[in-house]
Motif scaffolding. Structure first.
Motif, PDB file in Angstrom:
ATOM      1  N   PHE A   1       0.838  -1.189   0.000  1.00 36.59           N
ATOM      2  CA  PHE A   1       0.000   0.000   0.000  1.00 36.59           C
ATOM      3  C   PHE A   1       0.877   1.243   0.000  1.00 36.59           C
ATOM      4  O   PHE A   1       1.748   1.408   0.838  1.00 36.59           O
ATOM      5  N   ARG A   2       0.640   2.112  -0.976  1.00 34.24           N
ATOM      6  CA  ARG A   2       1.320   3.401  -1.075  1.00 34.24           C
ATOM      7  C   ARG A   2       0.245   4.486  -0.981  1.00 34.24           C
ATOM      8  O   ARG A   2      -0.583   4.617  -1.881  1.00 34.24           O
ATOM      9  N   PRO A   3       0.251   5.248   0.123  1.00 36.70           N
ATOM     10  CA  PRO A   3      -0.759   6.302   0.272  1.00 36.70           C
ATOM     11  C   PRO A   3      -0.672   7.330  -0.848  1.00 36.70           C
ATOM     12  O   PRO A   3       0.403   7.569  -1.396  1.00 36.70           O
ATOM     13  N   GLU A   4      -1.815   7.904  -1.183  1.00 35.67           N
ATOM     14  CA  GLU A   4      -1.870   8.916  -2.240  1.00 35.67           C
ATOM     15  C   GLU A   4      -1.565  10.300  -1.674  1.00 35.67           C
ATOM     16  O   GLU A   4      -2.299  11.253  -1.907  1.00 35.67           O
ATOM     17  N   ASP A   5      -0.486  10.398  -0.932  1.00 37.57           N
ATOM     18  CA  ASP A   5      -0.045  11.689  -0.425  1.00 37.57           C
ATOM     19  C   ASP A   5       1.422  11.874  -0.818  1.00 37.57           C
ATOM     20  O   ASP A   5       1.971  11.068  -1.564  1.00 37.57           O
ATOM     21  N   ASP A   6       2.034  12.888  -0.333  1.00 32.11           N
ATOM     22  CA  ASP A   6       3.434  13.151  -0.690  1.00 32.11           C
ATOM     23  C   ASP A   6       4.419  12.581   0.319  1.00 32.11           C
ATOM     24  O   ASP A   6       5.590  12.952   0.321  1.00 32.11           O
ATOM     25  N   SER A   7       3.964  11.673   1.165  1.00 32.74           N
ATOM     26  CA  SER A   7       4.827  11.155   2.228  1.00 32.74           C
ATOM     27  C   SER A   7       5.930  10.236   1.711  1.00 32.74           C
ATOM     28  O   SER A   7       6.964  10.098   2.346  1.00 32.74           O
ATOM     29  N   GLY A   8       5.686   9.582   0.587  1.00 29.43           N
ATOM     30  CA  GLY A   8       6.642   8.601   0.087  1.00 29.43           C
ATOM     31  C   GLY A   8       6.573   7.284   0.845  1.00 29.43           C
ATOM     32  O   GLY A   8       7.382   6.384   0.632  1.00 29.43           O
ATOM     33  N   ASP A   9       5.587   7.143   1.734  1.00 31.04           N
ATOM     34  CA  ASP A   9       5.445   5.918   2.526  1.00 31.04           C
ATOM     35  C   ASP A   9       5.048   4.737   1.647  1.00 31.04           C
ATOM     36  O   ASP A   9       4.379   4.893   0.623  1.00 31.04           O
ATOM     37  N   PHE A  10       5.463   3.570   2.062  1.00 31.32           N
ATOM     38  CA  PHE A  10       5.065   2.324   1.404  1.00 31.32           C
ATOM     39  C   PHE A  10       4.959   1.270   2.481  1.00 31.32           C
ATOM     40  O   PHE A  10       5.868   1.124   3.304  1.00 31.32           O
ATOM     41  N   PHE A  11       3.854   0.539   2.488  1.00 31.71           N
ATOM     42  CA  PHE A  11       3.613  -0.445   3.534  1.00 31.71           C
ATOM     43  C   PHE A  11       3.302  -1.809   2.923  1.00 31.71           C
ATOM     44  O   PHE A  11       2.520  -1.900   1.976  1.00 31.71           O
ATOM     45  N   PHE A  12       3.877  -2.839   3.468  1.00 34.91           N
ATOM     46  CA  PHE A  12       3.491  -4.208   3.136  1.00 34.91           C
ATOM     47  C   PHE A  12       2.422  -4.590   4.157  1.00 34.91           C
ATOM     48  O   PHE A  12       2.649  -5.381   5.069  1.00 34.91           O
ATOM     49  N   HIS A  13       1.279  -3.980   4.010  1.00 36.58           N
ATOM     50  CA  HIS A  13       0.231  -4.028   5.024  1.00 36.58           C
ATOM     51  C   HIS A  13      -0.384  -5.406   5.242  1.00 36.58           C
ATOM     52  O   HIS A  13      -0.903  -5.683   6.322  1.00 36.58           O
TER      53      HIS A  13
END
Length: 165
Positions: free
Chosen positions: A72-84
């Motif tokens: 999961f990659r949030p649709e924001d500018d955080s650059g976060d990526f999670f193997f949720h």
């Protein structure tokens, strides 16, 4: 509801495999505190409960939507990526990674003036359909753009960084 179905399966004599859920894409992306995923936490609890009902002989999993299985990659500018979903799929009660993916089994066109017809007598040819499971569209090749679709210009899938198919 899922536990009720698990109990029904047990009463009916058991089943080989059981999915605790399927394609809850939006629900699984809801983030809680400290980037937790409350729905995934609940799936992990549920799979333990289902295991206690159906036992070790039944294969258990959750079937992810094909767009969520990789993370999961949030649709924001955080650059976060999670193997949720890793918490669920790595759970001791989970037996396999389930992904719902609807790949085409054929690229057959009307008539016989297309790439697949010379080697196969008709669309129902079992060898043709079986062959497309392991080397058809999305497995072995793809259309790089819309212009390639009509003339069937197939681009083979390759890892250009490592020069591997």
């Amino acid at each position: 509801m899922i536990l009720n179905y698990a109990h029904l399966c047990k009463v009916a004599g058991g089943v080989d495999a059981f999915l605790i859920g399927s394609e809850m894409h939006a629900l699984n992306q809801v983030r809680g505190t400290i980037n937790s995923f409350p729905a995934v936490d609940q799936w992990a609890r549920l799979i333990s409960d289902v295991r206690s009902v159906l036992g070790a002989d039944t294969k258990l999993s959750y079937a992810a939507d094909w767009t969520e299985y990789f993370g999961f990659r949030p649709e924001d500018d955080s650059g976060d990526f999670f193997f949720h979903l890793d918490l669920l799929w790595a759970h001791e009660a989970c037996d396999f990674i389930g992904v719902d993916n609807y790949m085409p089994l054929s690229e057959w066109r009307n008539g016989f003036d297309h790439l697949d017809s010379p080697a196969h007598p008709h669309i129902y040819d079992k060898s043709y359909l079986k062959g497309n499971i392991v080397d058809g569209e999305g497995f072995y090749w793809f259309y790089a753009n819309d212009a390639d679709l009509i003339p069937q210009v197939r681009t083979f899938i390759a890892d250009s960084a490592h020069n591997k198919p």
